[in-house]
Motif scaffolding. Sequence first.
Motif, PDB file in Angstrom:
ATOM      1  N   PRO A  46       5.676 -45.200 128.829  1.00  0.00           N
ATOM      2  CA  PRO A  46       7.117 -45.181 129.099  1.00  0.00           C
ATOM      3  C   PRO A  46       7.900 -45.785 127.927  1.00  0.00           C
ATOM      4  N   LEU A  47       8.941 -45.087 127.516  1.00  0.00           N
ATOM      5  CA  LEU A  47       9.808 -45.558 126.440  1.00  0.00           C
ATOM      6  C   LEU A  47      10.794 -46.576 126.992  1.00  0.00           C
ATOM      7  N   LEU A  48      10.861 -47.742 126.343  1.00  0.00           N
ATOM      8  CA  LEU A  48      11.790 -48.793 126.752  1.00  0.00           C
ATOM      9  C   LEU A  48      13.015 -48.857 125.844  1.00  0.00           C
ATOM     10  N   GLY A  49      12.875 -48.385 124.597  1.00  0.00           N
ATOM     11  CA  GLY A  49      14.012 -48.393 123.691  1.00  0.00           C
ATOM     12  C   GLY A  49      13.622 -48.113 122.256  1.00  0.00           C
ATOM     13  N   MET A  50      14.633 -47.771 121.452  1.00  0.00           N
ATOM     14  CA  MET A  50      14.460 -47.533 120.019  1.00  0.00           C
ATOM     15  C   MET A  50      15.699 -48.088 119.323  1.00  0.00           C
ATOM     16  N   SER A  51      15.510 -48.596 118.113  1.00  0.00           N
ATOM     17  CA  SER A  51      16.667 -49.082 117.374  1.00  0.00           C
ATOM     18  C   SER A  51      16.366 -49.097 115.880  1.00  0.00           C
ATOM     19  N   VAL A  59      12.889 -50.062 111.810  1.00  0.00           N
ATOM     20  CA  VAL A  59      12.971 -49.230 113.015  1.00  0.00           C
ATOM     21  C   VAL A  59      12.013 -49.818 114.031  1.00  0.00           C
ATOM     22  N   GLU A  60      12.496 -49.960 115.261  1.00  0.00           N
ATOM     23  CA  GLU A  60      11.659 -50.489 116.332  1.00  0.00           C
ATOM     24  C   GLU A  60      11.574 -49.443 117.437  1.00  0.00           C
ATOM     25  N   ILE A  61      10.343 -49.139 117.842  1.00  0.00           N
ATOM     26  CA  ILE A  61      10.077 -48.246 118.964  1.00  0.00           C
ATOM     27  C   ILE A  61       9.376 -49.096 120.019  1.00  0.00           C
ATOM     28  N   LYS A  62      10.055 -49.322 121.155  1.00  0.00           N
ATOM     29  CA  LYS A  62       9.480 -50.158 122.219  1.00  0.00           C
ATOM     30  C   LYS A  62       8.981 -49.264 123.346  1.00  0.00           C
ATOM     31  N   LEU A  63       7.682 -49.367 123.601  1.00  0.00           N
ATOM     32  CA  LEU A  63       7.050 -48.680 124.716  1.00  0.00           C
ATOM     33  C   LEU A  63       6.515 -49.739 125.663  1.00  0.00           C
ATOM     34  N   ASP A  64       6.147 -49.330 126.851  1.00  0.00           N
ATOM     35  CA  ASP A  64       5.567 -50.260 127.816  1.00  0.00           C
ATOM     36  C   ASP A  64       4.252 -50.791 127.245  1.00  0.00           C
ATOM     37  N   GLY A  65       4.240 -52.057 126.802  1.00  0.00           N
ATOM     38  CA  GLY A  65       3.037 -52.675 126.251  1.00  0.00           C
ATOM     39  C   GLY A  65       2.865 -52.528 124.752  1.00  0.00           C
ATOM     40  N   ASP A  67       5.087 -52.616 120.959  1.00  0.00           N
ATOM     41  CA  ASP A  67       6.308 -52.796 120.182  1.00  0.00           C
ATOM     42  C   ASP A  67       5.971 -52.379 118.760  1.00  0.00           C
ATOM     43  N   HIS A  68       6.312 -51.133 118.398  1.00  0.00           N
ATOM     44  CA  HIS A  68       5.936 -50.574 117.100  1.00  0.00           C
ATOM     45  C   HIS A  68       7.083 -50.765 116.115  1.00  0.00           C
ATOM     46  N   LEU A  69       6.803 -51.499 115.023  1.00  0.00           N
ATOM     47  CA  LEU A  69       7.799 -51.776 114.000  1.00  0.00           C
ATOM     48  C   LEU A  69       7.490 -50.954 112.758  1.00  0.00           C
ATOM     49  N   ILE A  70       8.521 -50.315 112.228  1.00  0.00           N
ATOM     50  CA  ILE A  70       8.384 -49.525 111.000  1.00  0.00           C
ATOM     51  C   ILE A  70       9.300 -50.159 109.966  1.00  0.00           C
ATOM     52  N   ARG A  71       8.688 -50.827 109.001  1.00  0.00           N
ATOM     53  CA  ARG A  71       9.456 -51.553 107.982  1.00  0.00           C
ATOM     54  C   ARG A  71       9.800 -50.641 106.807  1.00  0.00           C
ATOM     55  N   SER A  72      10.976 -50.854 106.246  1.00  0.00           N
ATOM     56  CA  SER A  72      11.452 -50.137 105.058  1.00  0.00           C
ATOM     57  C   SER A  72      11.345 -48.624 105.202  1.00  0.00           C
ATOM     58  N   PRO A  73      11.933 -48.044 106.261  1.00  0.00           N
ATOM     59  CA  PRO A  73      11.868 -46.584 106.385  1.00  0.00           C
ATOM     60  C   PRO A  73      12.620 -45.913 105.225  1.00  0.00           C
ATOM     61  N   ARG A  74      12.014 -44.881 104.656  1.00  0.00           N
ATOM     62  CA  ARG A  74      12.649 -44.128 103.561  1.00  0.00           C
ATOM     63  C   ARG A  74      13.370 -42.905 104.079  1.00  0.00           C
ATOM     64  N   GLU A  75      12.744 -42.236 105.052  1.00  0.00           N
ATOM     65  CA  GLU A  75      13.314 -40.998 105.590  1.00  0.00           C
ATOM     66  C   GLU A  75      13.088 -40.960 107.090  1.00  0.00           C
ATOM     67  N   ILE A  76      14.044 -40.369 107.789  1.00  0.00           N
ATOM     68  CA  ILE A  76      13.875 -40.100 109.218  1.00  0.00           C
ATOM     69  C   ILE A  76      14.242 -38.647 109.451  1.00  0.00           C
ATOM     70  N   VAL A 100       6.679 -39.717 116.354  1.00  0.00           N
ATOM     71  CA  VAL A 100       6.922 -40.121 117.736  1.00  0.00           C
ATOM     72  C   VAL A 100       7.321 -38.877 118.509  1.00  0.00           C
ATOM     73  N   ARG A 101       6.528 -38.521 119.515  1.00  0.00           N
ATOM     74  CA  ARG A 101       6.814 -37.354 120.357  1.00  0.00           C
ATOM     75  C   ARG A 101       7.278 -37.835 121.725  1.00  0.00           C
ATOM     76  N   PHE A 102       8.183 -37.066 122.337  1.00  0.00           N
ATOM     77  CA  PHE A 102       8.756 -37.440 123.628  1.00  0.00           C
ATOM     78  C   PHE A 102       8.471 -36.357 124.661  1.00  0.00           C
TER      79      PHE A 102
END
Length: 121
Positions: A46-51, A59-65, A67-76, A100-102
């Motif tokens: 379950p997705l809890l949030g992204m920012s 970039v932070e992708i928060k899922l249930d359990g 917390d995936h952090l992506i430092r220094s993103p170059r491209e999205i 990240v797939r939804f």
Amino acid sequence: MAFSRLDRSAWQAFFDTFTRALIGKRAEIEVASLDLGDQILAEWLPLLGMSYDRKDDLVEIKLDGVDHLIRSPREIHADHVAGTLLALEIIDGDDRHQIVRFANPVALPPPVDSPQPTQAS
């Protein structure tokens, strides 16, 4: 999938907008790079949030359990159809591709063995 590149100045607003629409969906995170190969970091949680935090360039992708952090993103890059976000590809400073797939949660049918209500006579 048809990914479109997002302008860096729009990252924060993009995450703010799509996070609200995606809460409750499931997400899978895959990390791909030459040094790591392809690895599934999280499967359909379950997705809890992204920012996106501009100050920390994170970039932070928060899922249930998870917390995936992506430092220094170059491209999205985003894959979206008719306002529905299907996937993101975030390339970090080490040239790792974070995909990240939804998906909607699976709706389960009612249990077959559930007792039937009785009628009073």
